[in-house]
Design a protein around this motif. Sequence first.
Motif, PDB file in Angstrom:
ATOM      1  N   ARG A   1      60.464 -18.328  28.782  1.00  0.00           N
ATOM      2  CA  ARG A   1      59.522 -18.221  29.869  1.00  0.00           C
ATOM      3  C   ARG A   1      58.279 -19.009  29.488  1.00  0.00           C
ATOM      4  NH1 ARG A   1      60.672 -15.374  34.162  1.00  0.00           N
ATOM      5  NH2 ARG A   1      59.005 -14.519  35.356  1.00  0.00           N
TER       6      ARG A   1
ATOM      7  N   LEU B   1      59.065 -31.036  40.633  1.00  0.00           N
ATOM      8  CA  LEU B   1      60.383 -30.433  40.666  1.00  0.00           C
ATOM      9  C   LEU B   1      61.308 -31.296  41.494  1.00  0.00           C
ATOM     10  CD1 LEU B   1      59.135 -26.840  41.383  1.00  0.00           C
ATOM     11  CD2 LEU B   1      59.694 -27.839  39.191  1.00  0.00           C
TER      12      LEU B   1
ATOM     13  N   LEU C   1      58.590 -31.720  35.482  1.00  0.00           N
ATOM     14  CA  LEU C   1      59.386 -30.800  34.671  1.00  0.00           C
ATOM     15  C   LEU C   1      60.612 -31.554  34.194  1.00  0.00           C
ATOM     16  CD1 LEU C   1      59.593 -27.385  36.600  1.00  0.00           C
ATOM     17  CD2 LEU C   1      58.475 -27.828  34.424  1.00  0.00           C
TER      18      LEU C   1
ATOM     19  N   TYR D   1      65.368 -23.949  37.386  1.00  0.00           N
ATOM     20  CA  TYR D   1      64.280 -23.029  37.064  1.00  0.00           C
ATOM     21  C   TYR D   1      64.118 -21.951  38.121  1.00  0.00           C
ATOM     22  CZ  TYR D   1      62.932 -26.822  33.964  1.00  0.00           C
ATOM     23  OH  TYR D   1      62.936 -27.793  32.994  1.00  0.00           O
TER      24      TYR D   1
ATOM     25  N   VAL E   1      61.006 -20.354  39.473  1.00  0.00           N
ATOM     26  CA  VAL E   1      59.555 -20.525  39.475  1.00  0.00           C
ATOM     27  C   VAL E   1      58.981 -19.308  40.187  1.00  0.00           C
ATOM     28  CG1 VAL E   1      57.617 -21.982  40.147  1.00  0.00           C
ATOM     29  CG2 VAL E   1      59.812 -23.029  39.528  1.00  0.00           C
TER      30      VAL E   1
ATOM     31  N   LEU F   1      51.229 -25.167  40.516  1.00  0.00           N
ATOM     32  CA  LEU F   1      51.377 -23.746  40.237  1.00  0.00           C
ATOM     33  C   LEU F   1      49.986 -23.163  39.998  1.00  0.00           C
ATOM     34  CD1 LEU F   1      53.479 -21.520  39.859  1.00  0.00           C
ATOM     35  CD2 LEU F   1      53.694 -22.237  37.487  1.00  0.00           C
TER      36      LEU F   1
ATOM     37  N   THR G   1      54.860 -18.583  36.391  1.00  0.00           N
ATOM     38  CA  THR G   1      55.716 -18.937  35.272  1.00  0.00           C
ATOM     39  C   THR G   1      56.935 -19.717  35.738  1.00  0.00           C
ATOM     40  OG1 THR G   1      56.942 -16.868  35.481  1.00  0.00           O
ATOM     41  CG2 THR G   1      55.076 -16.861  33.958  1.00  0.00           C
ATOM     42  N   THR G   2      57.573 -20.391  34.783  1.00  0.00           N
ATOM     43  CA  THR G   2      58.875 -21.010  35.020  1.00  0.00           C
ATOM     44  C   THR G   2      59.840 -20.438  33.991  1.00  0.00           C
ATOM     45  OG1 THR G   2      58.392 -22.900  33.590  1.00  0.00           O
ATOM     46  CG2 THR G   2      57.905 -23.165  35.933  1.00  0.00           C
ATOM     47  N   ASP G   3      61.059 -20.180  34.428  1.00  0.00           N
ATOM     48  CA  ASP G   3      62.099 -19.633  33.568  1.00  0.00           C
ATOM     49  C   ASP G   3      63.281 -20.595  33.636  1.00  0.00           C
ATOM     50  OD1 ASP G   3      63.891 -18.050  32.161  1.00  0.00           O
ATOM     51  OD2 ASP G   3      63.859 -16.387  33.580  1.00  0.00           O
ATOM     52  N   ASP G   4      63.667 -21.190  32.517  1.00  0.00           N
ATOM     53  CA  ASP G   4      64.737 -22.182  32.467  1.00  0.00           C
ATOM     54  C   ASP G   4      66.094 -21.474  32.489  1.00  0.00           C
ATOM     55  OD1 ASP G   4      66.549 -24.208  31.966  1.00  0.00           O
ATOM     56  OD2 ASP G   4      65.404 -25.065  30.315  1.00  0.00           O
TER      57      ASP G   4
END
Length: 173
Positions: A2, A11, A130, A135, A137, A155, A159-162
């Motif tokens: 995260r 994106l 990115l 992701y 987002v 943003l 957060t971004t989560d891969d």
Amino acid sequence: MRRTALAPLALAAVLFGTQPASAATAGGWEPAPSAPWDVGAGARCGFPVHGEPVVDEVVRRVLSTHADGSARRVAYKGDLVVRVTNTESGASYDADASGSAVVEYGRDGSQTWAVRGPVLVGVGPGQGSLPRGLYLVDGVFTMHISPTGYKEVRLLHGTTDDLCDRVDPAATR
């Protein structure tokens, strides 16, 4: 993994139900179902990925139209959980992408999104700031998608989560 992002990000593809719906519901909201999707190895992750909605209650409401009657501003909301699967290993993760957005559709094919996440976003190679990836987002952000598909996200907080890491058994977290 995260990551918090507080600067402009780009994106590549938003995987959020935007397909026309056939029947209107109360208050002008109508279903906006998301279709299952597949991307090959290297398009988002280093391996092929399949996405399939397991919960899809997304609805849309057309707020304004262009002179030709096509949608200009559309609001989206509702529960959306997408099962993201690494089709090589079978590893999967259920991503809650139940954010809301207002999308402005340009006559040139561009889109401008005002989002309160989470939203599932796919990034192709060289299609944004990115890295290539898939992701989730989450937060408050805007995103501009150019007519060529380049995505720029600002943003404001979030957060971004891969998700590639989440479905890659070799990834270390």
